[in-house]
Design a protein around this motif. Sequence first.
Motif, PDB file in Angstrom:
ATOM      1  N   ASP A  16     106.861 -87.910  -3.564  1.00 44.29           N
ATOM      2  CA  ASP A  16     107.515 -86.863  -2.783  1.00 44.29           C
ATOM      3  C   ASP A  16     108.924 -86.723  -3.323  1.00 44.29           C
ATOM      4  O   ASP A  16     109.731 -87.656  -3.236  1.00 44.29           O
ATOM      5  CB  ASP A  16     107.543 -87.234  -1.300  1.00 44.29           C
ATOM      6  N   SER A  17     109.205 -85.577  -3.916  1.00 45.04           N
ATOM      7  CA  SER A  17     110.487 -85.337  -4.567  1.00 45.04           C
ATOM      8  C   SER A  17     111.209 -84.192  -3.873  1.00 45.04           C
ATOM      9  O   SER A  17     110.626 -83.504  -3.034  1.00 45.04           O
ATOM     10  CB  SER A  17     110.249 -84.985  -6.042  1.00 45.04           C
ATOM     11  N   PRO A  18     112.470 -83.935  -4.258  1.00 49.86           N
ATOM     12  CA  PRO A  18     113.171 -82.770  -3.707  1.00 49.86           C
ATOM     13  C   PRO A  18     112.460 -81.455  -4.033  1.00 49.86           C
ATOM     14  O   PRO A  18     112.677 -80.451  -3.373  1.00 49.86           O
ATOM     15  CB  PRO A  18     114.542 -82.830  -4.384  1.00 49.86           C
TER      16      PRO A  18
ATOM     17  N   ALA B 180     116.601 -91.021  -6.692  1.00 45.40           N
ATOM     18  CA  ALA B 180     116.475 -90.077  -5.576  1.00 45.40           C
ATOM     19  C   ALA B 180     116.208 -88.657  -6.050  1.00 45.40           C
ATOM     20  O   ALA B 180     115.634 -87.857  -5.323  1.00 45.40           O
ATOM     21  CB  ALA B 180     117.734 -90.113  -4.719  1.00 45.40           C
TER      22      ALA B 180
ATOM     23  N   GLN C 130     111.591 -89.670  -3.230  1.00 41.11           N
ATOM     24  CA  GLN C 130     112.244 -89.795  -1.931  1.00 41.11           C
ATOM     25  C   GLN C 130     111.477 -90.692  -0.968  1.00 41.11           C
ATOM     26  O   GLN C 130     111.883 -90.846   0.167  1.00 41.11           O
ATOM     27  CB  GLN C 130     112.444 -88.410  -1.323  1.00 41.11           C
ATOM     28  N   SER C 131     110.374 -91.241  -1.424  1.00 48.06           N
ATOM     29  CA  SER C 131     109.585 -92.159  -0.606  1.00 48.06           C
ATOM     30  C   SER C 131     108.780 -93.038  -1.553  1.00 48.06           C
ATOM     31  O   SER C 131     108.873 -92.902  -2.771  1.00 48.06           O
ATOM     32  CB  SER C 131     108.658 -91.385   0.336  1.00 48.06           C
TER      33      SER C 131
ATOM     34  N   PRO D 130     112.046 -95.218  -5.730  1.00 50.00           N
ATOM     35  CA  PRO D 130     112.756 -94.747  -4.526  1.00 50.00           C
ATOM     36  C   PRO D 130     114.134 -95.388  -4.343  1.00 50.00           C
ATOM     37  O   PRO D 130     115.013 -94.778  -3.731  1.00 50.00           O
ATOM     38  CB  PRO D 130     111.821 -95.136  -3.376  1.00 50.00           C
TER      39      PRO D 130
ATOM     40  N   ASP E 275     121.684 -90.819 -10.140  1.00 47.68           N
ATOM     41  CA  ASP E 275     120.564 -91.768 -10.184  1.00 47.68           C
ATOM     42  C   ASP E 275     120.876 -92.926 -11.130  1.00 47.68           C
ATOM     43  O   ASP E 275     120.646 -94.101 -10.794  1.00 47.68           O
ATOM     44  CB  ASP E 275     119.278 -91.082 -10.637  1.00 47.68           C
TER      45      ASP E 275
END
Length: 137
Positions: free
Chosen positions: A53-55, A36, A40-41, A32, A123
């Motif tokens: 949890d991704s885009p 990114a 995202q977490s 994280p 990234d």
Amino acid sequence: MPAPIASRHVSTVIRRAPKEVYAYAADPDHLPAWAAGLAQSEVTRQGDTLLVDSPMGQVQVHFVPRNDLGVVDHDVVLPSGTVVTNPMRVLAHPDGAEVLFTVRQIELTDDEFERDVALVAADLERLREILESSAPA
């Protein structure tokens, strides 16, 4: 016959020892902070499977076992079920380490692929900034 899947290599040089860069990049808990485009977490573990949890929504991530070769390859299982293998290497470089990531155009339009390449470059830049601004291990 479908068109071949396009690939693009994205890299950055980090002024740190390759072993230090590898140790940080291969630790899923650090995702994280620098990745990114993927995480995202916090990363959740279910055995050897990482849930992120991704885009793109929640994805599963499977890293290759830790190794002395700088290989940080990982498979990402997309919400669609498609598995994307992401080759990633930490290589020795005269100025420290070079991180090389291969982006593949799987289930992406040309515009989405270009966006993905830009996200990976950002990234890797974040990874460089984090590692170059912290004290050596």
